[in-house]
Write a protein that holds these residues in place. Structure first.
Motif, PDB file in Angstrom:
ATOM      1  N   GLN A   1      14.774  96.661  88.518  1.00  0.00           N
ATOM      2  CA  GLN A   1      15.888  96.388  89.482  1.00  0.00           C
ATOM      3  C   GLN A   1      15.968  95.077  90.063  1.00  0.00           C
ATOM      4  N   ILE A   2      14.788  94.715  90.281  1.00  0.00           N
ATOM      5  CA  ILE A   2      14.991  93.250  90.804  1.00  0.00           C
ATOM      6  C   ILE A   2      15.190  92.135  89.696  1.00  0.00           C
ATOM      7  N   ARG A   3      15.152  92.517  88.490  1.00  0.00           N
ATOM      8  CA  ARG A   3      15.186  91.504  87.490  1.00  0.00           C
ATOM      9  C   ARG A   3      16.778  91.606  87.125  1.00  0.00           C
ATOM     10  N   GLY A   4      17.562  92.815  87.340  1.00  0.00           N
ATOM     11  CA  GLY A   4      18.912  93.100  87.010  1.00  0.00           C
ATOM     12  C   GLY A   4      19.064  93.756  85.738  1.00  0.00           C
ATOM     13  N   ALA A   5      18.228  94.631  85.516  1.00  0.00           N
ATOM     14  CA  ALA A   5      18.279  95.576  84.098  1.00  0.00           C
ATOM     15  C   ALA A   5      19.554  96.190  84.255  1.00  0.00           C
TER      16      ALA A   5
ATOM     17  N   GLY B   1      27.947  98.618  74.815  1.00  0.00           N
ATOM     18  CA  GLY B   1      28.143  98.136  73.622  1.00  0.00           C
ATOM     19  C   GLY B   1      27.407  96.860  73.186  1.00  0.00           C
ATOM     20  N   PHE B   2      27.353  96.128  73.961  1.00  0.00           N
ATOM     21  CA  PHE B   2      26.684  94.753  74.011  1.00  0.00           C
ATOM     22  C   PHE B   2      25.105  95.072  73.957  1.00  0.00           C
ATOM     23  N   GLN B   3      24.538  96.063  74.495  1.00  0.00           N
ATOM     24  CA  GLN B   3      23.052  96.244  74.392  1.00  0.00           C
ATOM     25  C   GLN B   3      22.972  97.026  73.175  1.00  0.00           C
TER      26      GLN B   3
ATOM     27  N   ASN C   1      13.416  94.970  69.082  1.00  0.00           N
ATOM     28  CA  ASN C   1      12.526  94.217  70.150  1.00  0.00           C
ATOM     29  C   ASN C   1      13.255  93.148  71.284  1.00  0.00           C
ATOM     30  N   VAL C   2      14.023  93.935  71.975  1.00  0.00           N
ATOM     31  CA  VAL C   2      15.090  93.150  72.838  1.00  0.00           C
ATOM     32  C   VAL C   2      14.309  92.291  73.773  1.00  0.00           C
ATOM     33  N   PRO C   3      14.275  91.083  74.017  1.00  0.00           N
ATOM     34  CA  PRO C   3      13.712  90.353  75.096  1.00  0.00           C
ATOM     35  C   PRO C   3      14.532  90.796  76.369  1.00  0.00           C
ATOM     36  N   GLU C   4      13.940  90.246  77.600  1.00  0.00           N
ATOM     37  CA  GLU C   4      14.453  90.458  78.667  1.00  0.00           C
ATOM     38  C   GLU C   4      15.977  90.177  78.915  1.00  0.00           C
ATOM     39  N   ILE C   5      16.873  91.191  78.577  1.00  0.00           N
ATOM     40  CA  ILE C   5      18.204  90.757  78.877  1.00  0.00           C
ATOM     41  C   ILE C   5      18.794  91.279  80.354  1.00  0.00           C
TER      42      ILE C   5
ATOM     43  N   VAL D   1      22.951  89.099  84.175  1.00  0.00           N
ATOM     44  CA  VAL D   1      23.407  87.695  84.276  1.00  0.00           C
ATOM     45  C   VAL D   1      24.053  87.616  82.755  1.00  0.00           C
ATOM     46  N   HIS D   2      22.940  87.888  81.708  1.00  0.00           N
ATOM     47  CA  HIS D   2      23.321  87.678  80.453  1.00  0.00           C
ATOM     48  C   HIS D   2      24.570  88.586  79.866  1.00  0.00           C
ATOM     49  N   ILE D   3      24.495  89.609  80.496  1.00  0.00           N
ATOM     50  CA  ILE D   3      25.624  90.490  80.142  1.00  0.00           C
ATOM     51  C   ILE D   3      27.114  89.993  80.856  1.00  0.00           C
ATOM     52  N   GLU D   4      27.029  89.691  81.923  1.00  0.00           N
ATOM     53  CA  GLU D   4      28.343  89.169  82.636  1.00  0.00           C
ATOM     54  C   GLU D   4      28.871  87.805  81.941  1.00  0.00           C
TER      55      GLU D   4
END
Length: 451
Positions: free
Chosen positions: A126-130, A259-261, A271-275, A278-281
């Motif tokens: 939650q803190i990291r914006g998942a 869809g992006f995910q 093996n998705v890194p931490e997205i 911020v990345h999505i926006e």
């Protein structure tokens, strides 16, 4: 846990994993299990981690448990792959677990994550914006290697696991790095979790319930997203996806994010890194701004770039696209990345011939052979039919709004003198135009990969 299966237990030597190994071993005869302990020395804590390895090996020998252990230089792996130490350790650990599963034809990998771990994980994400399933925390069960991962202790608190160790005279190893405030997880564990437990001693059960409800919702939304993405994705290859921007931005916003995910899951092969949000926006902003082109870098070398209505996500940059050159037979077929060209020769024009942008007719006697099909070169230009002077191929691509990622692979037909005869699907040159005196007609047909 079903009977008659092979269970690989990930064991660090700490209280949680030692309790899990003991618990599974206790069920061995009753459920006819084959139990294997898998231990990784990450070589990050020097003598202390080396002693953990010996401790787990000796414990297994004493209890009659098959032991599989490995020492991995995680620091070297971290540097080579430019990862954080925690991510590098996790990748090395799970790769070893997968190897053990395959070696012993394991059905289940049992891991000792517990309820307190779940609380810490969900707060941290939650803190990291998942987003999406990332917010739901650690799943109780998921596919892995040849079987599944299960986490039977997610319903238990750390206190309950410590009590189990005491009741069964288990003396585990203690990892002193768990007490440092260096890592976010430790700070949550040591500072935030005690406050939550004072408010509700069963807070781990509330978080677990929330996790399971969120996962149910996310799985439903993922199915809807998959249906929409089938309409949005133009091409899907290994390490490369091309999508329609206009179709994506007309889907509901929650499905755009998911869809992006899904695309990332495919490209990163799970093996998705931490997205984060911020990345999505950033991704959605790139697609929705008014500029016809733009680019974005994502973790682990994934590139995103757009041109007009197409967006490409690829581990190969635009400049890395490999060119080609091959001879075009006057009678026959040549195949290349974008499609194929078919050549035929006639003494008179067939009645059935339909002219369009994918077909040209040439006076064979006016052509210098051999003909070649190649990708574009710096400074390419051609004399267009119906126009004076020459036109740069680059300008032709821009005017026709050809996606930038397609330009370096677009076929260009040149004659034996190196002059451009045809850019299939776009324009032909003034060269070798047929006339009433033409005795042999060369007809070239272009079929792209989507036709």
């Amino acid at each position: 846990m079903p009977s008659g299966v092979t269970v690989v237990v990930g064991v660090s030597g700490g209280p949680d994993s030692l309790a899990l190994l003991h618990f599974v071993k206790e069920k061995e005869k009753q459920l006819k299990l084959k139990v294997i302990a898998a231990h990784v020395d990450h070589m990050l804590r020097g003598d202390e981690s080396a002693e953990d390895y010996i401790f787990v090996e000796n414990f297994c020998r004493k209890e009659g448990i098959l032991f599989e252990g490995v020492k991995i230089n995680v620091r070297q792996y971290q540097i080579e792959h430019q990862l954080s130490s925690q991510v590098a350790a996790r990748e090395c650990r799970y790769r070893f677990f997968a190897d053990v599963m395959k070696k012993h034809q394991g059905h289940i990998l049992a891991l000792a994550h517990h309820g307190d771990d779940q609380v810490e994980t969900m707060i941290m994400r939650q803190i990291r914006g998942a987003q999406g399933t990332g917010l739901a925390g650690i799943p109780v069960k998921r596919s892995f290697s040849e079987g599944v991962i299960i986490r039977p202790f997610l319903c238990l608190s750390k206190e309950e696991i410590n009590h189990y160790c005491q009741m069964n005279n288990l003396i585990p190893r203690i990892d002193k790095s768990n007490f440092t405030s260096k890592y976010m997880r430790n700070r949550i564990r040591n500072e935030i979790l005690p406050i939550l437990k004072r408010e509700n001693p069963s807070v781990h059960l509330r978080f677990q319930q929330q996790s399971e409800l969120m996962l149910d919702d996310e799985h439903f939304l993922e199915r809807l997203t998959e249906q929409e993405m089938n309409k949005v994705i133009i091409t899907k290859e290994a390490k490369r996806v091309v999508l329609s921007i206009s179709k994506l931005i007309h889907t509901p916003i929650p499905l755009q994010r998911r869809g992006f995910q899904l695309i990332l899951n495919y490209l990163y092969e799970g093996n998705v890194p931490e997205i984060t949000t911020v990345h999505i926006e950033q991704f959605l902003l790139l697609l929705k701004n008014d500029r016809p082109s733009g680019a974005l870098d994502l973790p682990s070398g994934l590139k995103v770039w757009k041109s007009y209505d197409q967006c490409v996500l690829s581990f190969e940059s635009e400049k890395d696209a490999k060119g080609y050159e091959c001879q075009l037979p006057l009678r026959g077929i040549v195949t290349f990345k974008k499609g194929k060209i078919i050549g035929e020769v006639f003494n008179s024009l067939p009645d059935h011939l339909q002219l369009n942008k994918n077909v040209i007719i040439c006076d064979l006697e006016k052509l210098t052979v051999p003909l070649l099909v190649r990708t574009r070169l710096q400074g390419d230009c051609m004399s267009l039919q119906g126009m004076r002077g020459t036109k740069k191929i680059k300008e032709l691509f821009i005017n026709k709004k050809i996606h930038r990622s397609d330009r370096d692979n677009w076929p260009i037909v040149v004659n034996g003198d190196g002059e451009i005869l045809w850019v299939p699907g776009l324009r032909r040159s003034k060269l070798a135009l047929p006339s009433v005196d033409t005795r042999e007609f060369l007809v070239l047909y272009y079929k792209d990969v989507h036709s």
